[in-house]
Design an enzyme around this catalytic site. Structure first.
Site, PDB file in Angstrom:
ATOM      1  N   ARG A 237       0.861  -1.184   0.000  1.00  0.00           N
ATOM      2  CA  ARG A 237       0.000   0.000   0.000  1.00  0.00           C
ATOM      3  C   ARG A 237       0.897   1.233   0.000  1.00  0.00           C
ATOM      4  O   ARG A 237       1.914   1.279   0.726  1.00  0.00           O
ATOM      5  CB  ARG A 237      -0.903   0.024   1.238  1.00  0.00           C
ATOM      6  CG  ARG A 237      -2.054  -0.963   1.188  1.00  0.00           C
ATOM      7  CD  ARG A 237      -3.082  -0.631   0.100  1.00  0.00           C
ATOM      8  NE  ARG A 237      -4.204  -1.565   0.082  1.00  0.00           N
ATOM      9  CZ  ARG A 237      -4.278  -2.660  -0.676  1.00  0.00           C
ATOM     10  NH1 ARG A 237      -3.284  -2.986  -1.489  1.00  0.00           N
ATOM     11  NH2 ARG A 237      -5.364  -3.423  -0.640  1.00  0.00           N
ATOM     12  N   GLU A 266      -3.438   7.333  -4.372  1.00  0.00           N
ATOM     13  CA  GLU A 266      -3.906   6.740  -5.642  1.00  0.00           C
ATOM     14  C   GLU A 266      -5.248   7.276  -6.082  1.00  0.00           C
ATOM     15  O   GLU A 266      -6.102   7.493  -5.207  1.00  0.00           O
ATOM     16  CB  GLU A 266      -4.023   5.220  -5.460  1.00  0.00           C
ATOM     17  CG  GLU A 266      -2.732   4.531  -5.723  1.00  0.00           C
ATOM     18  CD  GLU A 266      -2.815   3.034  -5.488  1.00  0.00           C
ATOM     19  OE1 GLU A 266      -3.744   2.402  -6.011  1.00  0.00           O
ATOM     20  OE2 GLU A 266      -1.937   2.524  -4.797  1.00  0.00           O
ATOM     21  N   HIS A 284      -1.061  -0.175  -9.757  1.00  0.00           N
ATOM     22  CA  HIS A 284      -1.695  -1.122  -8.815  1.00  0.00           C
ATOM     23  C   HIS A 284      -2.203  -2.379  -9.555  1.00  0.00           C
ATOM     24  O   HIS A 284      -3.389  -2.716  -9.467  1.00  0.00           O
ATOM     25  CB  HIS A 284      -2.841  -0.422  -8.056  1.00  0.00           C
ATOM     26  CG  HIS A 284      -3.158  -1.082  -6.738  1.00  0.00           C
ATOM     27  ND1 HIS A 284      -3.564  -0.393  -5.625  1.00  0.00           N
ATOM     28  CD2 HIS A 284      -3.143  -2.389  -6.354  1.00  0.00           C
ATOM     29  CE1 HIS A 284      -3.795  -1.221  -4.620  1.00  0.00           C
ATOM     30  NE2 HIS A 284      -3.541  -2.448  -5.042  1.00  0.00           N
TER      31      HIS A 284
HETATM   32  C1  DGY Z   1      -5.565  -6.444  -2.773  1.00  0.00           C
HETATM   33  O1  DGY Z   1      -6.281  -7.434  -3.032  1.00  0.00           O
HETATM   34  O2  DGY Z   1      -5.476  -5.991  -1.640  1.00  0.00           O
HETATM   35  C2  DGY Z   1      -4.816  -5.811  -3.908  1.00  0.00           C
HETATM   36  O3  DGY Z   1      -4.127  -4.691  -3.505  1.00  0.00           O
HETATM   37  C3  DGY Z   1      -5.712  -5.452  -5.071  1.00  0.00           C
HETATM   38  O4  DGY Z   1      -5.935  -6.559  -5.776  1.00  0.00           O
END
Ligand code: DGY
Length: 331
Positions: A237, A266, A284
């Protein structure tokens, strides 16, 4: 009963839901819903399948009069106000374990792409700048026998470490709140302090959840500990790294480069990151394999069916405090 699916997902999930005639599907395939659109859409639904950018805030949760389950189409659930959901006895489910290989492979791809300057060289070719072979152009490090530092040695971190160990004989260092003896045995991995990991790794890769504790875990002071030739990878993240501090570190040569799949705000990307050459950026997409996305759809829908049709908690439940009575009656 009504389910809101906020974005297009693989058809397998839709087909599973359609097996239940009592379920009406509000399927939004277009661009992300605005806050107001989302608020309107949740008003009378029993379940939501939101994707990462949908902020399922307290306001949204309180506005949803019939909501029983929020089945995240993701492993991460930092976009959902868990406390607000739990207070209203709304289950929150996620899709654990479905994207381990995908995200680990993308981390590996980012490491190779940044080190071997793949994206930069690709841009060079497309700009028709390849006029002669240059013995000193696009030189980068080799990774064989180097040291990989993994921050967060869960499923994804260990899978990346496995590829790096078995493929490139890299030394594996890790930090985590708990020890992983099986990973240590299999990969000859060493649990160390964060300072030691940052000081001694050639590649640092982040694989922790975003929480109050991990926000800005990598800031100016941590970046200063890293080797000048080291690189930083983030597929977890964005807010785990202080992006301003990272930009400074990249500009001042405190570290050699960064490969980022996630960003602090984002989909906004820090404008200086867009200008820097020693950076590889992806939007992402670390979980974007067919296998992972199909499994995400299946698991999110299973969470919904458990609650709406089978009248039981979702099998991949996040707010386990809602089932503590059931668990204690079994134990
Ligand atoms: C998640 O699943 O947490 C990813 O960041 C997005 O697919």
């Amino acid at each position: 009963m009504k389910v809101l699916i906020t974005r297009e997902i693989p058809q397998v999930g839709i087909n599973l839901l359609k097996e239940h005639k009592e379920i009406e599907i509000d399927y939004r395939k277009g661009p992300p819903l605005s806050r107001e659109e989302l608020k309107r859409a949740v008003k009378d639904v029993d379940a939501i399948i939101p994707v990462i950018p949908d902020q399922i805030s307290k306001e949204i949760i309180e506005h949803a009069d019939n909501l029983k389950v929020i089945a995240a189409y993701s492993v991460g659930y930092d976009h959902i106000d868990l406390d607000a959901a739990t207070r209203k006895n709304i289950y929150v489910g996620n899709t654990p374990g479905d994207l381990t290989e995908a995200v680990a492979e993308h981390s590996f791809a980012l490491m190779m792409s940044l080190g071997r300057r793949v994206a930069e060289a690709d841009r060079f070719c497309r700009a028709k700048r390849y006029e002669y072979w240059d013995p000193m152009a696009f030189i980068g490090p080799k990774f064989m026998n180097k040291t990989l530092g993994i921050i967060g040695f869960g499923r994804i971190g260990q899978f990346f470490a496995r590829m790096a160990k078995n493929g490139l004989n890299m030394r594996i260092l890790y930090t985590d709140v708990i020890s992983h003896p099986e990973g240590e045995n299999l990969l000859d991995a060493e649990k160390v302090s964060l300072d030691y990991l940052l000081t001694n790794s050639d590649v640092v890769s982040i694989h922790v959840n975003l929480t109050e504790e991990t926000k800005h875990m990598i800031d100016h002071d941590q970046l200063k500990l890293m080797k000048p030739l080291s690189i930083l990878i983030n597929t977890s993240r964005g807010p785990i790294i202080d992006e301003n501090a990272l930009v400074t570190a990249l500009k001042e040569g405190i570290i050699a480069g960064a490969a980022l799949d996630v960003f602090e705000n984002e989909p906004h990307i820090h404008p200086d990151l867009l200008k820097l050459k020693n950076v590889v950026l992806t939007p992402h997409i670390a979980s974007a394999t067919w296998e992972a996305r199909i499994q995400m759809a299946r698991m999110a829908v299973e969470n919904v069916i458990d609650v709406l049709v089978d009248k039981k908690p979702p099998r991949y439940i996040v707010n386990k405090e809602l089932i503590k009575d059931i668990v204690s009656s079994i134990v």
